[in-house]
Motif scaffolding. Structure first.
Motif, PDB file in Angstrom:
ATOM      1  N   GLU A  32       0.828  -1.204   0.000  1.00 57.22           N
ATOM      2  CA  GLU A  32       0.000   0.000   0.000  1.00 57.22           C
ATOM      3  C   GLU A  32       0.865   1.258   0.000  1.00 57.22           C
ATOM      4  N   VAL A  33       0.386   2.302  -0.683  1.00 57.03           N
ATOM      5  CA  VAL A  33       1.049   3.603  -0.603  1.00 57.03           C
ATOM      6  C   VAL A  33       0.130   4.543   0.164  1.00 57.03           C
ATOM      7  N   LEU A  34       0.591   4.915   1.340  1.00 60.82           N
ATOM      8  CA  LEU A  34      -0.213   5.781   2.197  1.00 60.82           C
ATOM      9  C   LEU A  34       0.421   7.166   2.243  1.00 60.82           C
ATOM     10  N   CYS A  35      -0.362   8.187   1.899  1.00 64.52           N
ATOM     11  CA  CYS A  35       0.151   9.553   1.996  1.00 64.52           C
ATOM     12  C   CYS A  35      -0.501  10.249   3.174  1.00 64.52           C
ATOM     13  N   ILE A  36       0.328  10.935   3.957  1.00 69.09           N
ATOM     14  CA  ILE A  36      -0.201  11.693   5.080  1.00 69.09           C
ATOM     15  C   ILE A  36      -0.024  13.175   4.767  1.00 69.09           C
ATOM     16  N   ILE A  37      -1.129  13.900   4.727  1.00 71.80           N
ATOM     17  CA  ILE A  37      -1.048  15.332   4.448  1.00 71.80           C
ATOM     18  C   ILE A  37      -1.593  16.106   5.647  1.00 71.80           C
ATOM     19  N   GLY A  38      -1.345  17.405   5.645  1.00 74.05           N
ATOM     20  CA  GLY A  38      -1.850  18.218   6.738  1.00 74.05           C
ATOM     21  C   GLY A  38      -0.966  19.427   6.945  1.00 74.05           C
ATOM     22  N   GLU A 200       3.086  17.404  -1.502  1.00 75.57           N
ATOM     23  CA  GLU A 200       2.853  17.290  -2.944  1.00 75.57           C
ATOM     24  C   GLU A 200       1.492  16.649  -3.190  1.00 75.57           C
ATOM     25  N   MET A 201       0.473  17.491  -3.325  1.00 77.57           N
ATOM     26  CA  MET A 201      -0.880  16.964  -3.467  1.00 77.57           C
ATOM     27  C   MET A 201      -1.039  16.194  -4.778  1.00 77.57           C
ATOM     28  N   GLY A 202      -0.325  16.651  -5.818  1.00 71.97           N
ATOM     29  CA  GLY A 202      -0.398  15.962  -7.107  1.00 71.97           C
ATOM     30  C   GLY A 202       0.067  14.526  -6.977  1.00 71.97           C
ATOM     31  N   PHE A 240      -8.176  23.201   4.279  1.00 74.72           N
ATOM     32  CA  PHE A 240      -6.748  22.969   4.023  1.00 74.72           C
ATOM     33  C   PHE A 240      -6.497  22.788   2.527  1.00 74.72           C
ATOM     34  N   LEU A 241      -7.332  21.975   1.891  1.00 72.97           N
ATOM     35  CA  LEU A 241      -7.128  21.700   0.467  1.00 72.97           C
ATOM     36  C   LEU A 241      -7.334  22.962  -0.374  1.00 72.97           C
ATOM     37  N   GLU A 242      -8.310  23.753   0.009  1.00 77.53           N
ATOM     38  CA  GLU A 242      -8.533  25.010  -0.726  1.00 77.53           C
ATOM     39  C   GLU A 242      -7.286  25.879  -0.672  1.00 77.53           C
ATOM     40  N   LYS A 243      -6.660  25.888   0.509  1.00 83.55           N
ATOM     41  CA  LYS A 243      -5.473  26.726   0.692  1.00 83.55           C
ATOM     42  C   LYS A 243      -4.298  26.211  -0.156  1.00 83.55           C
ATOM     43  N   VAL A 244      -4.058  24.896  -0.120  1.00 82.67           N
ATOM     44  CA  VAL A 244      -2.864  24.379  -0.815  1.00 82.67           C
ATOM     45  C   VAL A 244      -3.088  24.187  -2.312  1.00 82.67           C
ATOM     46  N   LEU A 245      -4.322  23.971  -2.709  1.00 90.27           N
ATOM     47  CA  LEU A 245      -4.554  23.719  -4.137  1.00 90.27           C
ATOM     48  C   LEU A 245      -4.879  24.996  -4.894  1.00 90.27           C
TER      49      LEU A 245
END
Lengths: 246, 215
Positions: A32-38, A200-202, A240-245
């Protein structure tokens, strides 16, 4: 029953009076590839560093490949951490060793492997990250992106089952981020189990099987990247997503 | 200036030089070993070992070396520990430079980025392996200038052991002066000999420093 590579149950971490996170439970399946964002300060890097015991936990339990981590058993911890490769934001290459030596040192010293075998594997890995012509360079002669690719190869040289990435591209110039992400994508495609703390959201959108959004020491939301990015349920995730994207 | 005196006393002074170099080299080796040992002890989380190291540095750096030499050579025999001048000199000089080297090495280790320890730990290196393979080799590069300084200090400090009946360059010069009454010639020659020795040491160090600056 699913086979978990990492089972982290009810982890709590404090620095003095400051509670970094509390009661965090994360399981990671094989491959599995797990990404942790925040946002920064959310505790995501500290969580990652607890998994391979760079930070000691104050509560909870960590099980790696079915074996519970015992903070008192130094030998067992060393043994378990060698199953996990770690890539740092600041690369942390050994400056007094060439690229090749950086890769070979741990297999030779820690695992006492045969030199010829290690040499062959190291060369293969350096070629894999596209730095075949830089084997005898010292890290100071490399760009940030090249350093990080060496750091990934160095972690892989130990033949880990799991790779942990702590904001691997955050210290890089924007034009060098791509080359590191490409190496990470290849690794994910080969079926490596990966936990990636990233901005890196992409990358998270494209490569992750699952995304966790952490804020204020808690898991706010988790799910498939498609759901999290296009259809976040929580207000904080949305903000958060609105801010970074943007 | 009586050049004849210089030529006649030179063999004796040169013989003194040999002893000075011998003492310096032995002190360096002893001081480096003690320095690494006490620096590592000081950095350990073990309070007892760390405090022993602290105490050692405190005593040695806080008292004059001449007094320490007198203590070993003239003091200890009264409690039954008898030493030859050479033994007392080596122990006195070695313990002394060990304390200074410990502080230099400790400073060097502390200057290494925390990330190096973390990378080593994440790769499974034990504490000893981390120190031996990752941290100390990098420390050596950082501490070359202060260590070079310390080495020159040691070389000159060996002149102090002339007071405990050790015949090295300083003592030889004093003896030659006493028998010839030509202080200018004798002491100027000894000074030149010291200068030559310190220059050789300095050169060796700068060559070594250049060699390590490849990374």
């Amino acid at each position: 029953m699913e086979e978990y590579m990492i089972e982290a149950s009810n982890l709590t971490k404090r620095f003095g009076d400051l509670e970094v996170f509390k009661d965090i439970t994360v399981n990671v399946k094989k491959g599995e590839v797990l990404c942790i964002i925040g946002p920064s300060g959310s505790g995501k890097s500290t969580f990652l560093r607890c998994l391979n015991h760079l930070e000691e936990i104050n509560g909870g339990k960590i099980v790696i490949e079915g074996e519970a981590l015992d903070p008192k058993d130094k030998k067992q911890i060393r043994n378990l951490t060698t199953k996990m490769g770690m890539v740092f934001q600041q690369f942390n290459l050994f400056p007094h060793m060439t690229v090749l030596q950086n890769l070979m040192e741990a297999p030779l010293v820690v695992k006492k492997e045969d030199k010829a075998v290690v040499l062959e594997r190291a060369k293969k890995l350096i070629n894999k990250v596209g730095l075949g012509d830089k084997m005898d360079y010292y890290p100071s002669k490399l760009s940030g992106g090249q350093k990080q690719r060496v750091a990934i190869a160095r972690a892989l040289a130990m033949n880990p089952d799991i790779m942990l990435f702590d904001e691997p591209t955050s210290a890089l110039d924007p034009e060098l981020v791509g080359e590191v992400l490409t190496v990470m994508k290849d690794l994910a495609n080969e079926g490596m189990t990966m936990v990636v703390v990233t901005h890196e959201m992409g990358f998270a959108k494209e490569v992750a099987d699952r995304v966790i959004f952490m804020d204020g020491g808690k898991i706010v939301e988790e799910g498939k990247p498609a759901d999290i990015f296009s259809n976040p349920k929580e207000v904080r995730t949305k903000a958060f997503l609105e801010k970074v994207l943007m | 200036m009586d050049t004849d005196i210089i030529i006649r006393t030179l063999p004796v002074l040169l013989k003194g030089c040999v002893m000075t170099v011998e003492l310096t080299v032995i002190t360096l080796v002893l001081g480096t070993v003690l320095g690494i040992l006490f620096a590592l002890m000081r950095l350990l989380s073990n309070v007892v070992l760390s405090q022993i190291s602290n105490f050692y540095t405190w005593i040695i750096r806080g008292t004059p070396m001449l007094l320490q030499l007198f203590f070993f050579y003239y003091g200890l025999p009264s409690v039954g520990i008898r030493m030859t001048p050479f033994q007392a000199a080596v122990i006195g000089l070695g313990l002394n430079s060990g304390a200074y080297m410990a502080e230099i090495i400790r400073g060097g280790i502390l200057s290494i980025d925390k990330g190096q320890f973390e990378a080593a730990k994440a790769l499974g290196f034990s504490y000893t392996e981390t120190m031996q393979k990752i941290i100390l080799p990098q420390t050596f590069k950082v501490i070359i200038p202060p260590v070079g300084n310390e080495f020159i200090t040691i070389l000159k400090d060996t002149s102090l052991v002339s007071t405990i009946a050790m015949v090295e360059l300083m003592r030889s010069a004093q003896q030659m002066y006493a028998s010839t009454f030509k202080p200018i010639e004798i002491f100027a020659t000894a000074a030149v000999l010291y200068l030559i020795m310190t220059t050789v040491f300095t050169t060796i160090f700068s060559v070594y420093e250049k060699k390590l600056s490849v990374y």
